[in-house]
Design a protein around this motif. Sequence first.
Motif, PDB file in Angstrom:
ATOM      1  N   ALA A  18       0.843  -1.198   0.000  1.00 21.75           N
ATOM      2  CA  ALA A  18       0.000   0.000   0.000  1.00 21.75           C
ATOM      3  C   ALA A  18       0.875   1.244   0.000  1.00 21.75           C
ATOM      4  CB  ALA A  18      -0.919   0.027   1.220  1.00 21.75           C
ATOM      5  N   LEU A  19       0.470   2.237  -0.783  1.00 25.12           N
ATOM      6  CA  LEU A  19       1.208   3.489  -0.885  1.00 25.12           C
ATOM      7  C   LEU A  19       0.254   4.652  -0.670  1.00 25.12           C
ATOM      8  CD1 LEU A  19       3.291   2.523  -4.030  1.00 25.12           C
ATOM      9  CD2 LEU A  19       4.198   2.819  -1.710  1.00 25.12           C
ATOM     10  N   LEU A  63      -4.580  11.617  -4.985  1.00 29.90           N
ATOM     11  CA  LEU A  63      -4.881  11.603  -6.416  1.00 29.90           C
ATOM     12  C   LEU A  63      -4.955  13.006  -7.015  1.00 29.90           C
ATOM     13  CD1 LEU A  63      -7.652   8.848  -6.587  1.00 29.90           C
ATOM     14  CD2 LEU A  63      -5.297   8.656  -7.374  1.00 29.90           C
ATOM     15  N   SER A  64      -5.222  14.003  -6.177  1.00 33.16           N
ATOM     16  CA  SER A  64      -5.411  15.365  -6.683  1.00 33.16           C
ATOM     17  C   SER A  64      -4.116  16.150  -6.805  1.00 33.16           C
ATOM     18  CB  SER A  64      -6.368  16.129  -5.763  1.00 33.16           C
ATOM     19  OG  SER A  64      -5.746  16.422  -4.516  1.00 33.16           O
ATOM     20  N   LYS A  65      -2.983  15.561  -6.368  1.00 34.86           N
ATOM     21  CA  LYS A  65      -1.748  16.346  -6.278  1.00 34.86           C
ATOM     22  C   LYS A  65      -0.641  15.898  -7.231  1.00 34.86           C
ATOM     23  CE  LYS A  65      -2.506  17.841  -1.517  1.00 34.86           C
ATOM     24  NZ  LYS A  65      -1.985  17.842  -0.129  1.00 34.86           N
ATOM     25  N   GLY A  66      -0.951  15.034  -8.167  1.00 36.22           N
ATOM     26  CA  GLY A  66       0.070  14.641  -9.134  1.00 36.22           C
ATOM     27  C   GLY A  66       1.261  13.972  -8.500  1.00 36.22           C
ATOM     28  N   GLU A  67       1.012  12.950  -7.671  1.00 33.99           N
ATOM     29  CA  GLU A  67       2.081  12.273  -6.939  1.00 33.99           C
ATOM     30  C   GLU A  67       2.452  10.932  -7.580  1.00 33.99           C
ATOM     31  OE1 GLU A  67       1.096  14.190  -2.537  1.00 33.99           O
ATOM     32  OE2 GLU A  67       0.494  12.124  -2.959  1.00 33.99           O
ATOM     33  N   ASN A  68       2.473  10.920  -8.910  1.00 34.27           N
ATOM     34  CA  ASN A  68       2.859   9.712  -9.648  1.00 34.27           C
ATOM     35  C   ASN A  68       1.946   8.545  -9.303  1.00 34.27           C
ATOM     36  OD1 ASN A  68       4.451   8.510 -11.570  1.00 34.27           O
ATOM     37  ND2 ASN A  68       6.100   7.951 -10.157  1.00 34.27           N
ATOM     38  N   SER A  69       0.662   8.813  -9.275  1.00 33.71           N
ATOM     39  CA  SER A  69      -0.314   7.817  -8.846  1.00 33.71           C
ATOM     40  C   SER A  69      -0.355   6.589  -9.743  1.00 33.71           C
ATOM     41  CB  SER A  69      -1.711   8.447  -8.775  1.00 33.71           C
ATOM     42  OG  SER A  69      -1.766   9.402  -7.736  1.00 33.71           O
ATOM     43  N   ALA A  70      -0.137   6.760 -11.033  1.00 34.39           N
ATOM     44  CA  ALA A  70      -0.209   5.614 -11.945  1.00 34.39           C
ATOM     45  C   ALA A  70       0.835   4.563 -11.602  1.00 34.39           C
ATOM     46  CB  ALA A  70      -0.054   6.072 -13.388  1.00 34.39           C
ATOM     47  N   ASP A  71       2.062   5.000 -11.342  1.00 32.05           N
ATOM     48  CA  ASP A  71       3.113   4.046 -11.001  1.00 32.05           C
ATOM     49  C   ASP A  71       2.844   3.397  -9.646  1.00 32.05           C
ATOM     50  OD1 ASP A  71       4.405   4.543 -13.358  1.00 32.05           O
ATOM     51  OD2 ASP A  71       5.926   5.867 -12.499  1.00 32.05           O
ATOM     52  N   LYS A  72       2.349   4.174  -8.704  1.00 32.04           N
ATOM     53  CA  LYS A  72       2.036   3.623  -7.385  1.00 32.04           C
ATOM     54  C   LYS A  72       0.910   2.593  -7.493  1.00 32.04           C
ATOM     55  CE  LYS A  72       3.573   7.526  -4.509  1.00 32.04           C
ATOM     56  NZ  LYS A  72       4.275   8.314  -5.509  1.00 32.04           N
ATOM     57  N   ALA A  73      -0.092   2.916  -8.297  1.00 29.36           N
ATOM     58  CA  ALA A  73      -1.200   1.979  -8.496  1.00 29.36           C
ATOM     59  C   ALA A  73      -0.715   0.688  -9.149  1.00 29.36           C
ATOM     60  CB  ALA A  73      -2.285   2.628  -9.350  1.00 29.36           C
ATOM     61  N   ALA A  74       0.212   0.803 -10.082  1.00 33.55           N
ATOM     62  CA  ALA A  74       0.749  -0.386 -10.758  1.00 33.55           C
ATOM     63  C   ALA A  74       1.445  -1.310  -9.765  1.00 33.55           C
ATOM     64  CB  ALA A  74       1.713   0.031 -11.863  1.00 33.55           C
ATOM     65  N   GLU A  75       2.194  -0.732  -8.828  1.00 32.85           N
ATOM     66  CA  GLU A  75       2.857  -1.535  -7.803  1.00 32.85           C
ATOM     67  C   GLU A  75       1.833  -2.265  -6.942  1.00 32.85           C
ATOM     68  OE1 GLU A  75       5.913   0.301  -5.416  1.00 32.85           O
ATOM     69  OE2 GLU A  75       6.307   1.789  -6.961  1.00 32.85           O
ATOM     70  N   TYR A 131      -4.993   1.655  -3.571  1.00 36.21           N
ATOM     71  CA  TYR A 131      -4.962   0.410  -2.797  1.00 36.21           C
ATOM     72  C   TYR A 131      -6.372  -0.157  -2.691  1.00 36.21           C
ATOM     73  CZ  TYR A 131      -4.633  -2.591   1.370  1.00 36.21           C
ATOM     74  OH  TYR A 131      -4.704  -3.634   2.258  1.00 36.21           O
ATOM     75  N   SER A 132      -7.334   0.722  -2.421  1.00 36.40           N
ATOM     76  CA  SER A 132      -8.727   0.283  -2.345  1.00 36.40           C
ATOM     77  C   SER A 132      -9.158  -0.359  -3.653  1.00 36.40           C
ATOM     78  CB  SER A 132      -9.645   1.472  -2.029  1.00 36.40           C
ATOM     79  OG  SER A 132      -9.337   2.053  -0.779  1.00 36.40           O
ATOM     80  N   ALA A 133      -8.763   0.238  -4.754  1.00 30.92           N
ATOM     81  CA  ALA A 133      -9.125  -0.307  -6.064  1.00 30.92           C
ATOM     82  C   ALA A 133      -8.514  -1.688  -6.282  1.00 30.92           C
ATOM     83  CB  ALA A 133      -8.680   0.654  -7.159  1.00 30.92           C
ATOM     84  N   SER A 134      -7.280  -1.881  -5.820  1.00 28.19           N
ATOM     85  CA  SER A 134      -6.645  -3.191  -5.985  1.00 28.19           C
ATOM     86  C   SER A 134      -7.368  -4.258  -5.172  1.00 28.19           C
ATOM     87  CB  SER A 134      -5.162  -3.125  -5.589  1.00 28.19           C
ATOM     88  OG  SER A 134      -4.982  -2.996  -4.193  1.00 28.19           O
ATOM     89  N   LYS A 135      -7.872  -3.885  -4.001  1.00 29.28           N
ATOM     90  CA  LYS A 135      -8.604  -4.841  -3.175  1.00 29.28           C
ATOM     91  C   LYS A 135     -10.001  -5.108  -3.738  1.00 29.28           C
ATOM     92  CE  LYS A 135      -5.518  -5.728   0.010  1.00 29.28           C
ATOM     93  NZ  LYS A 135      -4.955  -7.086   0.203  1.00 29.28           N
ATOM     94  N   ALA A 136     -10.592  -4.121  -4.381  1.00 29.70           N
ATOM     95  CA  ALA A 136     -11.864  -4.345  -5.065  1.00 29.70           C
ATOM     96  C   ALA A 136     -11.679  -5.351  -6.199  1.00 29.70           C
ATOM     97  CB  ALA A 136     -12.420  -3.028  -5.594  1.00 29.70           C
TER      98      ALA A 136
END
Length: 245
Positions: free
Chosen positions: A89-90, A94-106, A151-156
């Motif tokens: 989990a990271l 999502l609103s601040k441009g914190e490289n969310s796509a790469d974090k979601a991929a992990e 992380y929530s999306a990955s668990k869904a």
Amino acid sequence: MNTQNNTILVTGGSAGIGLEIAKQFTAAGNKVIITGRTKERLDKALAQLPGATGIISDVSKKEDTDALVATLTKDFPALNIVVNNAGHALLHDLSKGENSADKAAEEILTNYISIIRLNEKLLPVLSKHAEAAIVNVSSVVAFVPGALSTYSASKAALHSYTQSLRISLARAGNIKVFELMPPLVNTDFSAPIGGQNGIAPEVVAADLLNGLKNNIYEIRTGNTQKIYDLYLQSPAAALEAMQPA
């Protein structure tokens, strides 16, 4: 489901929920194998698990998974329960441009794809036994997202896959599929989001053993049942209840 005299793999079993699950399975008279990413953490955990075996393995790496499956097939042919507990989990906005796509991929790799890969590779071992089980550890956020958005999306995704796997394997016969859905748990893993306010991992592990014993396929421990019931009544109210104060 019998909860004694099994041979059980617990991924991510060197700390937190996984370690407590391993402890309670060991105390109930099972042969337990745990995985962890470092020898130091595994050795520390094994000191608390008499008779258990530790294997260094990172489920997010295909080569590690292949090596783990080869070892289990050769050395532990009695393996009949797999607990997919390893998670990632990271915390990011999502609103601040914190490289969310790469974090979601992990997160998706560890919490979803890696579980599908390991389950598929272990099906030949599990299918040899009269009674076998797969336990996927998801979360209350599989129903209602909380502070950890991707992380929530990955668990869904894991929840949806678990249901499909249960239906598929029910046709085959001997492999039961369980889902353990904890709320916030007081572990180092959840410390960044206020884990000290969560329930004890001992409660989660005890509920898992009870769920297996009574063939409760969706094990909603702690306040997960309350959130789930609220979700059925009002998804909007459940979503609001899950957000940080």
